[in-house]
Design an enzyme around this catalytic site. Structure first.
Site, PDB file in Angstrom:
ATOM      1  N   ASP A   7       1.070  -1.465   0.141  1.00 45.69           N
ATOM      2  CA  ASP A   7      -0.069  -0.004   0.011  1.00 45.69           C
ATOM      3  C   ASP A   7       0.739   0.884   0.131  1.00 45.69           C
ATOM      4  OD1 ASP A   7       0.778  -0.855   2.695  1.00 45.69           O
ATOM      5  OD2 ASP A   7      -0.765   0.506   3.614  1.00 45.69           O
ATOM      6  N   GLU A   8       0.041   2.790  -0.467  1.00 49.29           N
ATOM      7  CA  GLU A   8       0.611   3.460  -0.401  1.00 49.29           C
ATOM      8  C   GLU A   8       2.115   3.922  -0.167  1.00 49.29           C
ATOM      9  OE1 GLU A   8      -1.784   5.600   2.774  1.00 49.29           O
ATOM     10  OE2 GLU A   8      -0.290   4.086   3.686  1.00 49.29           O
TER      11      GLU A   8
END
Ligand code: TNX
Length: 541
Positions: free
Chosen positions: A349-350
Site C-alpha cells: 500500500d501507499e
C-alpha cells in the site's frame, strides 16, 4: 369514525404508548440470550425450558479425538472462574444422559469446516460438528447463551447458570473473517495480542492479520538480518521504546491462535512503509533518498534515521538492487517456516515513493518469492495494479477500482473498506482516540452494510471474506485497543458470519441488531473490556 377521528385516536394511541414506554422500568436483562447471539446463527428453533449447569454437570466427548478433549477442557476452563465448578471432562462410554454437556464429531458435512449444531434440552446440551473448528465455534455459542455473569473472572454467587432450550444450526457465510492489528506504530505485548485473539474467538473470527513492520518499527526477529529488530524495533510513534517479538514468542502466539481455530497471517509491508528496515540496513536504500516528511520539509540524506511520526508514503526499498530481493527472500523464508497458515501478507500500500514502473515488477517478483516458499499472497488493493499470481488475494481498503482489477485477474477479495471496517476511525468528532481521514464510524454505520453490495462490480462470488483493521497511530494500551475495537467488532463479525437476510444492505437491520448488542454490555463489562458506550445502543445494565 371519520378520517379525522381515526387520525386523532391513532395519534393519542401513539402518544400513550410513548408515555408508557418512557415510564416503564428499564429492562434489566433485555432479550433472552438465545435471541441475542452475535453473530446471529443461521437458524434457531426455541423450545420452552432451560438447561442448568450445576456442580454435578459433566462434560463428555463422544469420541477420543484429542482435539475434542482440548475443546471440552477449554469450555470447562471458561466456566470455572464464575461458577466455581470444576466440571470433569471425560470420554463417554455409552450414552451420557442427564446433566451433561456432550461434544461429538458428526458426519453432517453440510455444516462445512466451521459449522455446528447445538441441541439443548432440559437434560443435556449436545454439540455436534463435522470438524473440530465447528465444535470450538459452538462452544462460543454456549458461552453466549449463559448469563453475562459467566464471563467474570471472580466467583459469582447466587446466579442460576441457565441456558434456554432449543436447537441451533449454524455455519459461516464467509470462509475468512479477520482482524488486523498494527503493532508497528505502537508495539503491543504478547499478552495483549493473546487477549485480542481471545476476544476475536468469542465472535467466531478465524484470521488474525499481524501488521509486523512499518516506517515506525520492525517487530519480528529475523535471524539472518538481526539489525531489523535491534535498530528497527527500538522505537514507535511518539518516540517510545517500541519492541519486537522473538521467533519463540511469534510461534507461541501462532499456537495460541491455532488452539482457537484462528489462522495467523503475518504482514511485512513493502516496498513502501519500510523506513524501519531502511534505517537498519543502509544497503536496502538506493544511493540517495529524498525523504519527504511534510510538504516543503524535504530532507536529502543517504540513509534515513528511525522515524516516529505518522506521515505515510515517503519510504521505499530500492527495487533495482539484487540485495533487496535477497533480503525479502530471507525474511519470507524465516516467516514461512514459522507460519503454518497458507498466507503471507506483503503489504504493497501507499508506495508513493516508488515509481509505478518499479512497483509493478517489484510486486510480481515478491509474489514469486512467497510462492517459492510455499505460501499464497495477500496484499493491499494496490497490488492488483501488478500481475497477480493465481492464488493471490487483494485486500480492498481504499480503491474499489483496484478490487475490480484483481477480479479481472481471477483473484478473490478481502473486504476492509476504510469507511466501514477501519477500527482506527473515530466514532465521532468527540472521540479522543482514532483518526478520521476516511470517516467517522459510529456503531450503526460499522454494522449496516453488506460486502457483497457495497460496490457496483464487486459481488458475493468475488468476496472471500471481511477483515476489520486496527491501525495504532493513536493507541498505546490494551484499554485503547478495546475502546476502538468494541463494540464495532461484534458487528463486523456478524457481517462475516451471518448471511444478510436477503443479501442487501437494507436487510441488515440496525434496529434489530442494536437490541442484541445491548445485551453484550454486561458481557463486555464482565470481561473487563473498555468498550465505547455508544448512545445509539440501549445498553442493558
Ligand atoms: C492507511 S490502510 C494505511 C495505514 C495507516 C492507516 C491509518 C493502509 C493499507 N495504509 O498505513 O495506518 O491508513 O488509518
Amino acid at each position: 369514525m371519520n378520517q379525522k377521528n381515526i387520525l386523532k385516536n391513532g395519534l393519542l394511541f401513539v402518544l400513550l404508548c410513548l408515555v408508557f414506554a418512557c415510564q416503564a422500568p428499564k429492562k434489566e436483562t433485555g432479550l433472552s440470550s438465545i435471541d441475542a447471539l452475535i453473530p446471529k446463527p443461521q437458524s434457531v428453533t426455541k423450545t420452552t425450558g432451560d438447561f442448568e449447569i450445576t456442580d454435578k454437570t459433566a462434560i463428555y466427548v463422544g469420541n477420543g479425538a484429542e482435539e475434542s478433549i482440548a475443546i471440552a477442557s477449554y469450555l470447562a476452563e471458561k466456566l470455572k472462574p464464575a461458577t466455581g465448578f470444576d466440571l470433569p471432562v471425560s470420554v463417554a462410554s455409552g450414552q451420557p444422559t442427564t446433566n451433561s454437556i456432550v461434544l461429538m464429531k458428526s458426519d453432517d458435512s453440510q455444516l462445512g469446516e466451521e459449522g455446528y449444531e447445538l441441541t439443548i434440552t432440559q437434560d443435556q446440551i449436545k454439540l455436534t460438528a463435522p470438524h473440530a473448528a465447528g465444535l470450538f465455534r459452538g462452544v462460543q455459542t454456549i458461552r453466549q447463551l449463559l448469563p453475562a455473569a459467566i464471563e467474570n473472572t471472580e466467583l459469582q454467587k447466587g446466579v442460576e447458570w441457565e441456558i434456554p432450550t432449543g436447537t441451533i444450526r449454524d455455519f459461516p457465510n464467509y470462509a475468512y473473517r479477520g482482524m488486523m492489528l498494527d503493532v508497528a506504530r505502537h508495539f503491543f505485548s504478547v499478552e495483549d495480542v493473546k487477549r485480542l485473539i481471545d476476544e476475536m474467538a468469542y465472535y467466531k473470527l478465524n484470521v488474525f492479520h499481524w501488521h509486523l513492520s512499518d516506517d515506525q518499527g520492525w517487530r519480528i526477529e529475523i535471524k539472518s538480518w538481526p539489525n531489523l529488530t535491534k535498530f528497527g524495533g527500538s522505537t514507535e510513534v511518539g518516540g517510545g521504546k517500541g519492541g519486537f517479538y522473538t521467533q519463540e514468542q511469534y510461534k507461541d502466539v501462532v499456537k495460541y491462535a491455532a488452539e482457537r481455530y484462528i489462522t495467523v497471517i503475518p504482514e511485512i509491508d513493502m516496498p513502501g512503509h519500510t523506513n524501519a528496515a531502511l534505517a537498519s540496513y543502509p544497503e536496502l536504500n538506493c544511493s540517495e533518498q529524498t525523504i519527504k516528511l511534510n510538504p516543503g520539509n524535504e530532507v536529502k540524506r543517504k540513509v534515513p534515521g528511525l522515524y516516529s511520526g505518522i506521515e505515510v508514503g515517503f519510504s521505499t526499498l530500492c527495487t533495482s538492487k539484487e540485495i533487496t530481493y535477497q533480503f525479502i527472500d530471507d525474511v519470507v523464508r524465516e516467516l514461512a517456516e514459522m507460519t503454518p497458515g497458507p498466507y503471507l501478507h506483503i503489504g504493497g500500500d501507499e508506495s508513493h515513493a516508488t515509481k509505478k514502473e518499479d512497483y509493478i515488477p517489484f510486486v510480481k517478483k515478491v509474489q514469486e518469492i512467497v510462492v517459492k516458499h510455499g505460501k499464497k499472497v495477500v496484499g493491499w488493493d494496490e497490488i492488483a495494479t501488478s500481475t497477480l499470481q493465481p492464488n493471490s488475494m487483494a485486500q480492498v481498503w481504499a480503491k474499489a477500482e483496484n478490487g475490480k482489477l484483481a477480479i479481472a485477474q481471477g483473484a478473490k477479495l478481502i473486504m476492509s473498506p476504510a469507511k466501514k471496517m477501519y477500527l482506527d476511525m473515530s466514532y465521532d468528532s468527540t472521540s479522543k482516540l482514532g483518526l478520521h481521514w476516511a470517516a467517522y464510524i459510529e456503531v450503526d454505520s460499522a454494522y449496516a452494510w453488506d460486502p457483497a453490495t457495497l460496490v457496483k462490480g464487486i459481488s458475493r462470488e468475488n468476496v472471500y471474506g471481511v477483515e476489520s483493521a486496527l491501525w495504532s497511530e493513536t493507541i498505546q494500551t490494551r484499554a485503547d485497543i478495546d475502546y476502538l475495537t468494541f463494540p464495532r467488532l461484534p458487528g463486523h463479525a456478524e457481517i462475516g458470519w451471518s448471511a444478510s437476510p436477503d443479501g442487501t444492505e437494507g436487510s441488515r437491520s440496525w434496529e434489530e441488531y442494536k437490541l442484541r448488542l445491548a445485551t453484550f454490555g454486561p458481557r463486555m463489562k464482565a470481561m473487563g473490556i473498555n468498550f465505547y458506550k455508544s448512545k445509539l445502543v440501549p445498553w442493558v445494565e
